[in-house]
Scaffold this active site. Structure first.
Site, short mmCIF file in Angstrom:
data_model
loop_
_atom_site.label_atom_id
_atom_site.label_comp_id
_atom_site.label_asym_id
_atom_site.label_seq_id
_atom_site.Cartn_x
_atom_site.Cartn_y
_atom_site.Cartn_z
N HIS A 240 -6.44 4.90 23.15
CA HIS A 240 -7.69 5.86 23.20
C HIS A 240 -7.77 6.66 24.25
O HIS A 240 -8.34 7.98 24.04
CB HIS A 240 -8.70 4.79 23.27
CG HIS A 240 -9.16 4.14 21.87
ND1 HIS A 240 -9.30 4.53 20.70
CD2 HIS A 240 -9.01 2.63 21.87
CE1 HIS A 240 -9.18 3.43 19.91
NE2 HIS A 240 -9.21 2.48 20.75
N ARG A 347 -7.80 8.04 4.59
CA ARG A 347 -7.78 6.87 4.71
C ARG A 347 -8.85 5.87 4.85
O ARG A 347 -9.76 6.09 5.84
CB ARG A 347 -6.66 6.36 5.97
CG ARG A 347 -5.17 6.92 6.03
CD ARG A 347 -4.64 6.32 7.32
NE ARG A 347 -3.13 6.52 7.24
CZ ARG A 347 -2.31 7.45 7.80
NH1 ARG A 347 -2.96 8.45 8.45
NH2 ARG A 347 -1.05 7.50 7.79
N ARG A 383 -7.70 7.93 -0.67
CA ARG A 383 -6.82 6.84 -1.14
C ARG A 383 -7.57 5.55 -0.75
O ARG A 383 -8.31 5.28 0.07
CB ARG A 383 -5.79 6.61 0.13
CG ARG A 383 -4.87 5.74 -0.38
CD ARG A 383 -3.62 5.55 0.62
NE ARG A 383 -4.07 4.95 1.84
CZ ARG A 383 -3.24 4.73 3.00
NH1 ARG A 383 -1.90 5.24 2.87
NH2 ARG A 383 -3.59 4.30 4.22
N GLU A 488 5.82 4.95 -1.91
CA GLU A 488 6.05 4.13 -0.34
C GLU A 488 6.94 3.11 -0.37
O GLU A 488 7.24 2.46 0.70
CB GLU A 488 4.89 3.97 0.34
CG GLU A 488 3.54 3.53 -0.24
CD GLU A 488 2.49 3.43 0.83
OE1 GLU A 488 2.46 3.92 1.84
OE2 GLU A 488 1.36 3.16 0.13
N ASP A 512 6.10 3.93 5.41
CA ASP A 512 6.27 2.80 4.77
C ASP A 512 7.66 3.01 4.07
O ASP A 512 8.53 2.06 3.79
CB ASP A 512 5.25 2.27 3.67
CG ASP A 512 4.02 1.68 4.60
OD1 ASP A 512 4.29 0.99 5.30
OD2 ASP A 512 2.90 1.87 4.22
N ARG A 522 8.94 -1.13 11.48
CA ARG A 522 8.77 -0.07 12.54
C ARG A 522 8.22 -0.59 14.03
O ARG A 522 8.47 0.22 14.92
CB ARG A 522 8.25 1.12 12.06
CG ARG A 522 6.32 0.99 11.79
CD ARG A 522 6.03 2.05 11.06
NE ARG A 522 4.51 2.15 10.92
CZ ARG A 522 3.83 2.74 10.08
NH1 ARG A 522 4.42 3.36 8.98
NH2 ARG A 522 2.46 2.44 9.88
N CYS A 559 2.81 12.95 3.09
CA CYS A 559 1.81 12.79 4.09
C CYS A 559 2.17 11.39 5.20
O CYS A 559 1.03 11.22 6.17
CB CYS A 559 0.50 12.04 3.42
SG CYS A 559 0.76 10.44 2.45
C1 PEP Z 1 2.87 5.99 4.81
O1 PEP Z 1 3.19 5.04 4.67
O2 PEP Z 1 3.80 6.94 5.23
C2 PEP Z 1 1.15 6.47 4.66
C3 PEP Z 1 1.10 7.79 5.01
O3 PEP Z 1 0.66 5.65 4.74
P1 PEP Z 1 0.00 4.63 6.19
O4 PEP Z 1 0.62 5.03 7.40
O5 PEP Z 1 -1.42 4.50 6.00
O6 PEP Z 1 0.41 3.15 5.60
MG MG Z 2 1.64 3.60 3.72
#
Ligand code: PEP
Ligand code: MG
Length: 630
Positions: A240, A347, A383, A488, A512, A522, A559
């Site tokens: 933050h 989101r 989403r 994803e 993902d 990750r 995205c």
């Molecule tokens: C992704 O998985 O690339 C994505 C955009 O969704 P999130 O990062 O919210 O899991």
């Molecule tokens: Mg995702």
């Protein structure tokens, strides 16, 4: 004495001291000169390396603030002290609540990005000093015969440790949450022990603040006009505090180990926020190069600011849609100013977090409606809840929905799988989205889809909800919002042609998709090298998806974080993508790249990349094209 607690409003801007702020004269002549040998013997240069926050160059004398957190012993109390200690705790809670309330009221003075970062944080703090687990636990500990400060310290440490023990791929997110718990504990303890809050009152104009750790709430009270820069021993680039400093445009280097034990107040420093370096006792040559670097930085910022109103169009006239990802509604003003074509990923998880009850249809409708109205006719892609069974979400637990799903949460009841298991939750959210669509263009996005059945089942529920709303007399658009899916998982990518028969559009979630394609978490440092979006396996999944969507005339976007990396923009364009969605602050640099490339060159780049067998070779080609390391 002015304290850094709420109420201590930053003084109005007086003079410019740092290079990172736009719209003012930032000539390098404003940088202080090195003292001549006649003033003082010149000490040898020393260098410190920290994390780069990318916000310009600062030169100025250091102001060192030592950590004042009180050191506490475990303090037992007799049984007759329980009531007074409970009363002391209540007093500290009231005081903390008042301070946070004042701080919240001051947020309007911050830039939008800073507000967006701090408001949910302060709300989370306020929630923790409401009827929370933290306070229940602290009271129980006092009843177990310890002093209030001991109780708070031990309870916050126990809660923070429990958070860190959760099996979640987002370790940085868990660490942030644990830090938030510790931070509210520290505030309570300061109020219990009447320890003064950090004071920045003695900061002279143009100084560089040097300290162990700058807390986000304190960062919000810094005046960019007074302060040249910030150097800390602790802190990460995505915390933050980092976001706050970036939003305020204060040059900063965080995580520079060793600075507080060597640097003394008054020492001259050169701080390079872009390189993450701090130079103590800079030589004349270092000062000269700091001047040049700060002038270049100022020019670049100006150029990026001018891009806002220009179209994202390649040199050969191809239009590219640049959209924004939204995580909290306070980002909306920033997004609305960013010159984007809409919200490519809203989101919705934030609405379900840090609250005892699920948001109802009305509350959700109002949140979506605000986003739709703020975007003034540009589409908002909402989403539906992407929640994995492993995460603690009090409201879902209270509603009996959150289940611990199997051994590996990433492979369990996530996203649409969880929503189809709990259709009430999905119906409420779909109803709210449809109602918000009355106020402007909206699209529905389904997370973690792997099979056509999941899309069909959602569509059936969608139609049922629409009929119910119409019977109820709600105003819905004649054509219901389109339903798209996140791509994803490798299964979804490789069946994109089949999924395109049911889905209205695709959003490729490369975050993902990389994880599932590479079978590499990750957040796991041991396999971090494998988590590589430039692996041919991941790129082929993206390519297959894009080709299927172009063949079947379904819109497609990326995205995930890949979309925000300007060095990867030419490759994504070359693979056929014409819509990228990213955090709003990444838009200008991506737009700059779009406006500097021709699609033919991008297509040639992509063809060369797709012939490679190894990520290293791909990286070299992409870097060569970008002229910079990826
Ligand atoms: C992704 O998985 O690339 C994505 C955009 O969704 P999130 O990062 O919210 O899991
Ligand atoms: Mg995702």
């Amino acid at each position: 004495m002015r304290k850094t607690e709420p109420g201590a409003a930053p003084k109005p801007p007086q003079a410019e001291t740092a290079e990172a702020r736009p719209r003012k004269n930032r000539s390098s002549a404003a940088l202080p000169a090195v003292k001549s040998p006649a003033d003082k013997p010149v000490a040898a240069e020393r260098h410190f390396k920290g994390l780069a926050l990318g916000a310009g160059i600062a030169v100025g004398p250091a102001y060192l603030i030592e950590d004042q957190t009180p050191v506490l012993d475990h303090r037992p109390i007799p049984a007759d002290a329980v009531e007074p200690e409970l009363a002391r705790l209540d007093g500290a809670v009231t005081k903390s609540r008042r301070q946070l309330g004042k701080l919240r009221a001051q947020l309007a003075m911050l830039p939008a990005e800073g507000q967006a970062e701090l408001e949910p944080l302060i709300d989370a703090y306020l929630q923790m000093i409401g009827p929370s687990r933290l306070l229940r636990g602290a009271r129980r500990r006092i009843e177990g015969l310890v002093a209030a400060e001991t109780a708070v310290l031990e309870e916050t440490e126990a809660l923070a440790a429990a958070v860190m023990a959760v099996q979640d791929r987002d370790r940085a997110g868990l660490k942030r949450r644990a830090d938030e718990i510790r931070e509210i504990g520290r505030r309570l303890i300061r109020n219990l022990t009447e320890t003064p809050f950090q004071s920045f009152a003695k900061l002279a104009q143009g100084t560089v603040l040097v300290m162990d750790n700058l807390r986000p709430a304190d960062a919000a009270l810094l005046s960019p006009a007074r302060l040249a820069g910030v150097v800390t021993e602790e802190g990460g680039t995505d915390g933050h505090t980092a976001v706050m400093l970036r939003a305020l445009g204060i040059p900063a280097v965080l995580g520079a180990h060793g600075v507080t034990s060597v640097i003394r107040s008054g020492d001259l420093l050169v701080l390079d926020g872009g390189a993450g370096t701090v130079t103590l006792h800079p030589s004349a040559a270092t000062m000269a190069s700091a001047r040049r670097a700060s002038a270049t930085f100022a020019r670049e910022r100006q150029k990026l600011a001018q891009l806002q109103r220009l179209p994202a169009e390649t040199t050969d006239g191809q239009c590219v849609e640049l959209m924004a990802n939204l995580e909290v509604p306070l980002e909306l003003p920033l997004i609305a100013q960013a010159g984007v074509d809409g919200i490519g990923l809203f989101r919705s998880e934030f609405m379900f977090m840090n609250r005892p009850h699920l948001p109802d249809e009305h509350e959700q409708t109002e949140v979506y409606r605000a986003a739709v109205e703020a975007m003034g006719g540009d589409p908002v892609t909402i989403r539906v809840l992407d929640w994995g069974g492993e995460k603690e979400i009090e409201a879902l637990q209270a509603a009996g929905i959150a289940e611990v799903s199997g051994l590996n949460p990433a492979l369990g009841l996530r996203g649409i799988r969880m929503l189809l298991r709990h259709p009430d939750l999905l119906e409420t959210q779909l109803a709210a989205i449809m109602r918000a669509a009355h106020f402007g263009p909206v699209r529905v996005l389904l997370p973690m889809v792997t099979t056509i059945d999941e899309v069909r089942a959602t569509r059936e529920i969608y139609q049922k909800v629409a009929r119910r709303l119409r019977r109820r007399g709600e105003k819905l658009p004649e054509r219901l919002p389109p339903i798209g899916i996140m791509i994803e998982t490798p299964a979804a990518a490789l069946s994109a042609d089949a999924l395109a028969l049911e889905a209205d559009f695709f959003a490729i979630g490369t975050n993902d998709l990389t994880m599932y394609a590479m079978a590499a978490d990750r957040a796991d440092a041991d396999v971090a090298k494998l988590y590589d979006p430039l692996h041919p396996g991941l790129l082929r999944l993206v390519q297959f998806t894009v080709e299927a969507s172009l063949r079947l005339r379904k819109p497609v976007s990326v995205c995930g974080e890949m979309a925000a990396n300007p060095k990867l923009t030419p490759l994504l364009l070359g693979l056929g993508l014409r819509c990228l969605s990213m955090n709003a602050s990444a838009v200008p640099r991506v737009k700059q790249v779009v406006r500097g490339v021709a699609i033919d060159d991008c297509a040639r780049l992509a063809r060369r990349v797709m012939e490679q067998a190894e990520p290293a070779a791909i990286r070299a080609i992409v870097e060569d094209f970008a002229g910079k390391p990826v």
